[in-house]
Design a protein around this motif. Structure first.
Motif, short mmCIF file in Angstrom:
data_model
loop_
_atom_site.label_atom_id
_atom_site.label_comp_id
_atom_site.label_asym_id
_atom_site.label_seq_id
_atom_site.Cartn_x
_atom_site.Cartn_y
_atom_site.Cartn_z
N GLU A 83 0.84 -1.20 0.00
CA GLU A 83 0.00 0.00 0.00
C GLU A 83 0.87 1.25 0.00
O GLU A 83 0.46 2.30 -0.50
CB GLU A 83 -0.87 -0.03 1.26
CG GLU A 83 -1.84 1.10 1.36
CD GLU A 83 -2.45 1.17 2.76
OE1 GLU A 83 -3.65 0.92 2.85
OE2 GLU A 83 -1.73 1.44 3.73
N ASP A 102 -0.58 -4.46 3.50
CA ASP A 102 -0.86 -3.17 4.12
C ASP A 102 0.00 -3.21 5.39
O ASP A 102 -0.39 -3.81 6.39
CB ASP A 102 -2.36 -3.07 4.46
CG ASP A 102 -2.71 -1.78 5.19
OD1 ASP A 102 -1.80 -1.01 5.52
OD2 ASP A 102 -3.92 -1.56 5.42
N ASP A 105 -2.01 -0.97 9.18
CA ASP A 105 -3.42 -0.64 9.01
C ASP A 105 -3.94 0.10 10.24
O ASP A 105 -3.66 -0.32 11.37
CB ASP A 105 -4.23 -1.92 8.80
CG ASP A 105 -5.71 -1.63 8.72
OD1 ASP A 105 -6.13 -0.96 7.77
OD2 ASP A 105 -6.44 -2.04 9.63
N GLY A 106 -4.68 1.17 9.98
CA GLY A 106 -5.24 1.95 11.10
C GLY A 106 -4.32 3.11 11.47
O GLY A 106 -4.21 3.46 12.64
N GLU A 265 -6.34 -4.95 1.47
CA GLU A 265 -7.24 -4.99 2.63
C GLU A 265 -8.45 -5.91 2.40
O GLU A 265 -8.68 -6.86 3.15
CB GLU A 265 -7.73 -3.56 2.95
CG GLU A 265 -6.60 -2.66 3.43
CD GLU A 265 -6.96 -1.18 3.51
OE1 GLU A 265 -7.60 -0.65 2.57
OE2 GLU A 265 -6.59 -0.52 4.50
#
Ligand SMILES: O=P(O)(O)OC[C@H]1O[C@](O)(COP(=O)(O)O)[C@@H](O)[C@@H]1O
Ligand SMILES: [Mg+2]
Ligand SMILES: [Mg+2]
Length: 320
Positions: A83, A102, A105-106, A265
């Motif tokens: 990503e 990814d 993430d977050g 994702e």
């Protein structure tokens, strides 16, 4: 790479894929340690740039990407799609696998000490880099995530059930704790970023309106709502106690296909969820039957307890 294996109880992990999973686990142990230092360590939540999608890149996004890329060079991975990278990288020209990731993430939760994670997906490598990823998500060999939460865990599927491993902080190894996770068939919880209500399509509004109407509404029961802002954390909650997650397309510019990326994702999360008896759709088609048309392409994502996902899909059908 550490001398001891980073994931034990490997009997459910196909031998050929073990080096990939072991490398992911080894790096995630280091990532978890970096995160655990919080403000005692380097500033992880500061913005250092923007990725190809125009998303803010935080220091930890970049660091995690570098750490995974480095370790996966020795894990039989030919193509590395991240990503955080514009194009696919070649790690080992003789490698057998294509890995999408990814790395973090977050990102918006990095500096507020809320759970974040890493999501990954592996295909057989084709000769063409992009073609290795732009294919039906059902062709994944493995998909999963690592959650950096109050405890750190790996949730993964190889196509025959979804397993959970937990990192033992004493031994620094992931240990199998659940052989076959199962999303409860029904629940009273939904997760959506409700601040976008005015931008949603009619089917999504109708479904959420019905949940909000509670006992007095057509669904005849009261619902609870959660929104963490980390897909990994929402997925883990739903795998544990059921519910539904929605990141639909909406009317904001740039959100024509929602926010979440297909290959980094949606595809791996859908694989994990389907293998745990849940459902995952874009509203019309199961995510695993879809293929990304570009490396960073997005898709609406609705997943969770099978009964709830079917209810949302029914609204989409009615509105056609
Ligand atoms: O801020 P929003 O629009 O609610 O979006 C939250 C979603 O964005 C994400 O943070 C996107 O992932 P990244 O942090 O990897 O960019 C998901 O984890 C989460 O579900
Ligand atoms: Mg993400
Ligand atoms: Mg990310």
């Amino acid at each position: 790479m550490p001398s001891q294996p980073s994931v034990i109880s490997p009997d459910l992990i196909p031998a050929e894929l073990y080096p990939v999973i072991n490398a992911l686990c080894a790096v995630s142990i280091d990532v978890a340690a970096v995160i655990a230092k919080g403000p005692l360590g380097q500033s992880l939540g500061s913005q250092v740039g923007e990725n190809t999608d125009g998303d803010a890149q935080k220091a930890l996004d970049v660091l995690a990407d570098e750490m995974f890329e480095g370790a996966l060079r020795e894990a039989n991975v030919r193509w590395y799609a991240s990503e955080e990278q514009e194009t696919v990288l070649t790690l080992d020209p003789a490698g057998k696998y294509a890995l999408a990731i990814d790395p973090l993430d977050g990102s918006s939760n990095i500096d507020v000490n809320v759970s974040i994670g890493t999501i990954f997906s592996v295909f057989d490598a084709k000769d063409e880099a992009e073609a290795s990823f732009l294919r039906p998500a059902r062709e994944q060999l493995t998909g999963g995530y690592i959650l950096y939460g109050p405890s750190c865990c790996l949730v993964v599927t190889f196509g025959s059930g979804t397993q959970q491993y937990v990192l033992d902080p004493d031994t620094k190894q992931f240990v199998l704790v659940e052989k076959a996770m199962s999303v409860p068939a029904t629940s009273k919880e939904f997760a959506i970023n409700a601040s976008n209500y005015r931008h949603w399509s009619k089917p999504v509004r109708t479904y959420i309106d019905e949940c909000l109407a509670g006992k007095e509404g057509p669904r005849g029961k009261d619902f609870n709502m959660r929104w963490v802002g980390s897909l990994v954390a929402e997925t883990h909650r739903i795998l544990t106690r059921g519910g539904i997650f929605l990141y639909p397309r909406d009317g904001r510019p740039g959100y024509e296909n929602g926010r979440l990326r297909m290959i980094y994702e949606c595809a791996p999360i859908a694989f994990v969820i389907e293998q745990a008896q849940g459902g995952a759709t874009d509203g019309e088609t199961p995510i695993l039957d879809l293929a990304a048309d570009t490396l960073h392409g997005r898709t609406p994502l609705i997943f969770g307890s099978a009964e709830k996902v079917a209810a949302v899909a029914a609204h989409h059908e009615l509105s056609e």
